[in-house]
Design an enzyme around this catalytic site. Structure first.
Site, short mmCIF file in Angstrom:
data_model
loop_
_atom_site.label_atom_id
_atom_site.label_comp_id
_atom_site.label_asym_id
_atom_site.label_seq_id
_atom_site.Cartn_x
_atom_site.Cartn_y
_atom_site.Cartn_z
N ARG A 71 5.70 11.08 3.20
CA ARG A 71 5.77 9.81 3.72
C ARG A 71 6.81 9.52 4.72
O ARG A 71 7.08 9.03 5.68
CB ARG A 71 5.50 8.61 2.78
CG ARG A 71 5.05 7.43 3.30
CD ARG A 71 4.89 6.45 2.16
NE ARG A 71 5.52 6.78 1.01
CZ ARG A 71 4.48 7.23 -0.12
NH1 ARG A 71 3.36 7.33 0.05
NH2 ARG A 71 5.03 7.54 -1.26
N SER A 94 0.80 -0.96 -0.03
CA SER A 94 -0.04 -0.03 0.01
C SER A 94 0.86 1.14 -0.14
O SER A 94 1.92 1.06 0.43
CB SER A 94 -1.06 0.10 1.30
OG SER A 94 -0.03 0.35 2.30
N LYS A 95 0.08 2.13 -0.38
CA LYS A 95 1.10 3.58 -0.57
C LYS A 95 1.19 4.17 0.77
O LYS A 95 2.06 5.08 0.67
CB LYS A 95 0.15 4.53 -1.72
CG LYS A 95 -1.17 4.68 -0.96
CD LYS A 95 -1.63 5.67 -2.15
CE LYS A 95 -3.39 5.62 -1.75
NZ LYS A 95 -4.20 6.29 -2.66
N ARG A 96 0.50 3.64 1.93
CA ARG A 96 1.02 4.11 3.05
C ARG A 96 2.32 3.70 3.61
O ARG A 96 3.04 4.41 4.33
CB ARG A 96 -0.16 3.52 4.20
CG ARG A 96 -1.44 4.09 3.92
CD ARG A 96 -1.60 5.51 4.72
NE ARG A 96 -2.97 5.93 4.24
CZ ARG A 96 -3.15 6.95 3.39
NH1 ARG A 96 -2.06 7.41 3.17
NH2 ARG A 96 -4.27 7.36 2.94
#
Ligand code: GLU
Length: 481
Positions: A471, A257-259
């Site tokens: 992030r 996931s992009k998290r």
């Protein structure tokens, strides 16, 4: 012709809903290898029937990213082919005909239920701990009632009539036989009220029309496959073989996931990963290559990759490993070639040209341009709390605001007006001043309290890298707790 004897034709079918995903590259690589190893054709089809999630720039980014990786396709919207058009939005007539065929044969029915009624039904089912499914109210309509509603222009969808009770059995080439009890298969919508087909219908109609022999796609589509198999049956068509590839995972084993990882191919390209390193890394995932080989080219993969060897364990997309491997490739380059790589990526002319106007008004010597714009050339900037903490805010509040900022920018279209609107909306939401939000964004992006114009800088740096910077900021600061 039996499917065994049919020529191999495989496809990837990405939906243009945003940045091209590393998962798409992974599945593209597998399809590419499958076709090359069997003298088959590798097809690119654009599945753009979900108009609510459509992103206009996405299709070109898909082409650019896959070409960058060297995964050339034999047929597709841009290169043509005998089975076109290869863009689903240009094939809607075909889907309408297919639906008519099913309606005519009594394999599908029109459903006039309103979204409100469906929602109420869903809530009742949830309260009764029943699986969500359509209750077939509209199946009770007489032909005359259907005609009356059609004449009255009532919006409707078309649903597949899934035989109840029943079971669908199909073979997955990696897993063997898979069974789905129809108690868990809903009467799938085939045609939406906007006249566009759903994924299920368009996918099956096209795989059939394009004579796809093998569907090689990610594991997340397994639960759709019984619906597809039912559709092939309803049309009287032979289904292709199915290969569902294990999902890429984060190091903690959750679905990628992009998290946790950058998932946009645009990011990897802009941040200076070499395509040959990326392809090599993707080839290591899933275990198709001999275990003693770590570094190899696409051609070597074509020679040695074995689909039978793929393990279902869920390959880990380990960014550390990818960075290490990329370093191996970079060190192996002759300096001239390394220079060339730098000149076409992080120091590329088009990129520099965009940076010049950001610094021109603010310099007294040329060297100061580098001082001002350093953050646009760096992989990481690490502002200390005295730079990123607004005076009146705690660290907790600020990190929470940072996480909200990331979410807001993820959803934003990368234009000046939209960025500005997002930051102002976020300020309202947080109860911060717009100035505080801009300062926080500036600190995270540039590492400083003063910089060239903020939004212009973010536009030049690009969405993929800006999100990555945010992030990494959040990860770094959370780890310091
Ligand atoms: N359009 C689907 C996607 O976005 C295709 C899945 C499939 O290969 O059937 O991945």
């Amino acid at each position: 012709m039996s499917p065994d004897a049919a020529p191999v034709r495989v496809r990837i079918a990405p939906s243009p809903t945003g940045d091209p995903h590393v998962g798409t590259a992974y599945i593209a690589l597998l399809n590419y290898l499958f076709a090359r190893q069997r003298g088959g054709r590798f097809i690119l089809r654009i599945e753009d029937t979900d108009r609510t999630r459509f992103v206009g720039t996405s299709e070109q980014m898909i082409y650019d990213s896959l070409r960058w990786l060297g995964l050339a396709w034999d047929e597709g919207p841009d290169v043509g082919g005998a089975y076109g058009p290869y863009r689903q939005s240009e094939r809607t007539e075909l889907y309408r005909q297919a639906v008519d065929q099913l309606l005519h044969a009594g394999q599908a029915y029109r459903c006039f239920c309103t979204p409100e009624r469906l929602e109420a039904m869903r809530q009742q089912q949830a309260a009764a701990h029943q699986p969500p499914r359509y209750d077939r109210t509209c199946l009770q309509l007489t032909p005359a009632e259907v005609q009356a509603r059609l004449a009255g222009q009532h919006p409707y969808v078309v649903r597949l009539m899934v035989p109840q009770p029943g079971e669908t059995v199909f073979r997955d080439e990696l897993r063997g036989e898979i069974r789905f009890d129809h108690a868990n298969v809903d009467d799938q919508v085939l045609l939406k009220s906007d006249g566009y087909p759903t994924y299920h219908l368009a996918n099956v109609v096209d795989d059939h029309a394009m004579e796809i022999s093998d569907v090689i796609r990610a594991e997340e589509w397994i639960s759709s496959t019984p619906k597809h198999v039912l559709l092939y049956g309803a049309f009287g068509w032979t289904a292709p073989r199915f290969w569902h590839m294990p999902l890429l995972r984060n190091p903690d084993k959750s679905k990628i996931s992009k998290r946790k990882n950058p998932v946009s191919l645009v990011y990897y390209r802009q941040a200076g990963f070499l395509p040959q390193a990326m392809i090599n890394f993707l080839g290591l995932l899933g275990g198709g290559m001999p275990a003693d080989l770590e570094k190899f080219t696409l051609d070597e993969m074509t020679e040695k990759f074995q689909f039978e060897r793929i393990s279902l364990g869920g390959p880990v997309f380990d960014l550390e490993k990818l960075r290490w491997l990329n370093g191996v490739y970079l060190r192996a380059l002759p300096p001239e070639e390394l220079l060339n790589e730098l000149r076409t990526t992080v120091f590329g002319q088009p990129y520099l040209r965009q940076i010049v106007p950001l610094v021109q008004e603010r310099i007294e010597t040329l060297a100061q341009a580098a001082d001002l714009a350093d953050f646009l050339f760096r992989d990481e900037v690490a502002p200390p709390p005295e730079v990123y903490l607004p005076k009146k805010r705690t660290r907790e509040e600020t990190l929470k605001a940072g996480a909200e900022l990331l979410a807001a920018l993820e959803a934003a279209e990368w234009s000046h007006a939209e960025l500005e609107a997002e930051l102002r909306r976020l300020a309202d939401k947080l109860g911060w001043t717009a100035k505080e939000v801009f300062m926080l964004f500036r600190a995270i992006l540039t590492g400083k309290t003063a910089s060239p114009p903020l939004l212009e800088s973010a536009l030049v740096f690009g969405k993929a890298r800006t999100l990555d910077r945010l992030r990494r900021f959040l990860e770094r600061e959370k780890a310091r707790r």
